[in-house]
Design a protein around this motif. Structure first.
Motif, PDB file in Angstrom:
ATOM      1  N   ASP A  33       0.819  -1.211   0.000  1.00 20.15           N
ATOM      2  CA  ASP A  33       0.000   0.000   0.000  1.00 20.15           C
ATOM      3  C   ASP A  33       0.857   1.267   0.000  1.00 20.15           C
ATOM      4  O   ASP A  33       0.568   2.239   0.696  1.00 20.15           O
ATOM      5  CB  ASP A  33      -0.944  -0.025   1.205  1.00 20.15           C
ATOM      6  CG  ASP A  33      -2.136   0.890   1.024  1.00 20.15           C
ATOM      7  OD1 ASP A  33      -2.481   1.198  -0.130  1.00 20.15           O
ATOM      8  OD2 ASP A  33      -2.719   1.306   2.042  1.00 20.15           O
ATOM      9  N   THR A  52       2.300   4.732  -1.367  1.00 21.46           N
ATOM     10  CA  THR A  52       1.839   5.856  -2.178  1.00 21.46           C
ATOM     11  C   THR A  52       2.998   6.341  -3.046  1.00 21.46           C
ATOM     12  O   THR A  52       4.046   6.714  -2.528  1.00 21.46           O
ATOM     13  CB  THR A  52       1.346   7.014  -1.291  1.00 21.46           C
ATOM     14  OG1 THR A  52       0.286   6.527  -0.470  1.00 21.46           O
ATOM     15  CG2 THR A  52       0.853   8.174  -2.128  1.00 21.46           C
ATOM     16  N   TYR A  53       2.791   6.317  -4.351  1.00 24.34           N
ATOM     17  CA  TYR A  53       3.819   6.794  -5.266  1.00 24.34           C
ATOM     18  C   TYR A  53       3.173   7.555  -6.412  1.00 24.34           C
ATOM     19  O   TYR A  53       1.965   7.477  -6.636  1.00 24.34           O
ATOM     20  CB  TYR A  53       4.693   5.643  -5.778  1.00 24.34           C
ATOM     21  CG  TYR A  53       3.979   4.627  -6.639  1.00 24.34           C
ATOM     22  CD1 TYR A  53       4.045   4.698  -8.015  1.00 24.34           C
ATOM     23  CD2 TYR A  53       3.250   3.587  -6.074  1.00 24.34           C
ATOM     24  CE1 TYR A  53       3.405   3.764  -8.817  1.00 24.34           C
ATOM     25  CE2 TYR A  53       2.610   2.651  -6.860  1.00 24.34           C
ATOM     26  CZ  TYR A  53       2.693   2.747  -8.227  1.00 24.34           C
ATOM     27  OH  TYR A  53       2.048   1.830  -9.007  1.00 24.34           O
ATOM     28  N   TYR A  54       3.996   8.329  -7.129  1.00 25.61           N
ATOM     29  CA  TYR A  54       3.505   9.220  -8.168  1.00 25.61           C
ATOM     30  C   TYR A  54       4.281   8.996  -9.465  1.00 25.61           C
ATOM     31  O   TYR A  54       5.505   8.986  -9.465  1.00 25.61           O
ATOM     32  CB  TYR A  54       3.698  10.679  -7.754  1.00 25.61           C
ATOM     33  CG  TYR A  54       2.917  11.060  -6.523  1.00 25.61           C
ATOM     34  CD1 TYR A  54       1.697  11.688  -6.637  1.00 25.61           C
ATOM     35  CD2 TYR A  54       3.412  10.787  -5.249  1.00 25.61           C
ATOM     36  CE1 TYR A  54       0.967  12.040  -5.514  1.00 25.61           C
ATOM     37  CE2 TYR A  54       2.693  11.127  -4.128  1.00 25.61           C
ATOM     38  CZ  TYR A  54       1.473  11.757  -4.267  1.00 25.61           C
ATOM     39  OH  TYR A  54       0.761  12.093  -3.152  1.00 25.61           O
ATOM     40  N   PRO A  88      -1.616  10.578  -7.306  1.00 24.83           N
ATOM     41  CA  PRO A  88      -1.066   9.343  -6.740  1.00 24.83           C
ATOM     42  C   PRO A  88      -1.598   8.109  -7.474  1.00 24.83           C
ATOM     43  O   PRO A  88      -2.741   8.081  -7.929  1.00 24.83           O
ATOM     44  CB  PRO A  88      -1.543   9.366  -5.293  1.00 24.83           C
ATOM     45  CG  PRO A  88      -2.699  10.277  -5.280  1.00 24.83           C
ATOM     46  CD  PRO A  88      -2.502  11.264  -6.386  1.00 24.83           C
ATOM     47  N   GLY A 125      -3.546   2.677  -4.363  1.00 24.18           N
ATOM     48  CA  GLY A 125      -2.965   1.923  -3.256  1.00 24.18           C
ATOM     49  C   GLY A 125      -3.162   0.437  -3.522  1.00 24.18           C
ATOM     50  O   GLY A 125      -3.275   0.000  -4.666  1.00 24.18           O
TER      51      GLY A 125
END
Length: 106
Positions: free
Chosen positions: A80, A82-84, A90, A93
């Motif tokens: 889970d 959070t990355y961009y 984002p 998840g």
């Protein structure tokens, strides 16, 4: 100038691990490690590095001589994280996926 293309990671590493289990089951684990992504051509702004992992289990069922049903249950982004990939957007998840393929051959 030798600059990296924008939104393309400097470095990226992907790896997979797969086990064939008893009775036709298969277990897969993969992970992606991505370097920072520059958002401007002059490299003055960037998105940070990220990593995420996925896991799946699958099974093929032979229904008849001509019909095979492949099923797969996936859990993507299992930690889970959070990355961009794009600023202020984002990526999802943790999420589940179910895939069913029907193969018919004469």
């Amino acid at each position: 100038h030798g600059y990296q293309l924008i939104y393309t990671p400097n470095h990226q590493f992907k790896w997979w691990l797969e086990f064939q289990l008893l009775k036709g089951f298969s277990f897969k684990f993969n992970s992606v490690l991505s370097g920072k992504r520059y958002m401007t051509r002059d490299h003055s702004a960037f998105l940070p590095y990220f990593t995420y992992s996925n896991v799946s289990i699958s099974k093929a069922f032979k229904v008849s001589n001509n019909l095979v049903v492949d099923s797969q249950l996936k859990i993507n982004n299992i930690f889970d994280y959070t990355y961009y990939n794009i600023p202020f957007r984002p990526m999802p998840g943790r999420y589940l996926g179910l895939q069913i393929n029907v193969k018919y051959a004469k």
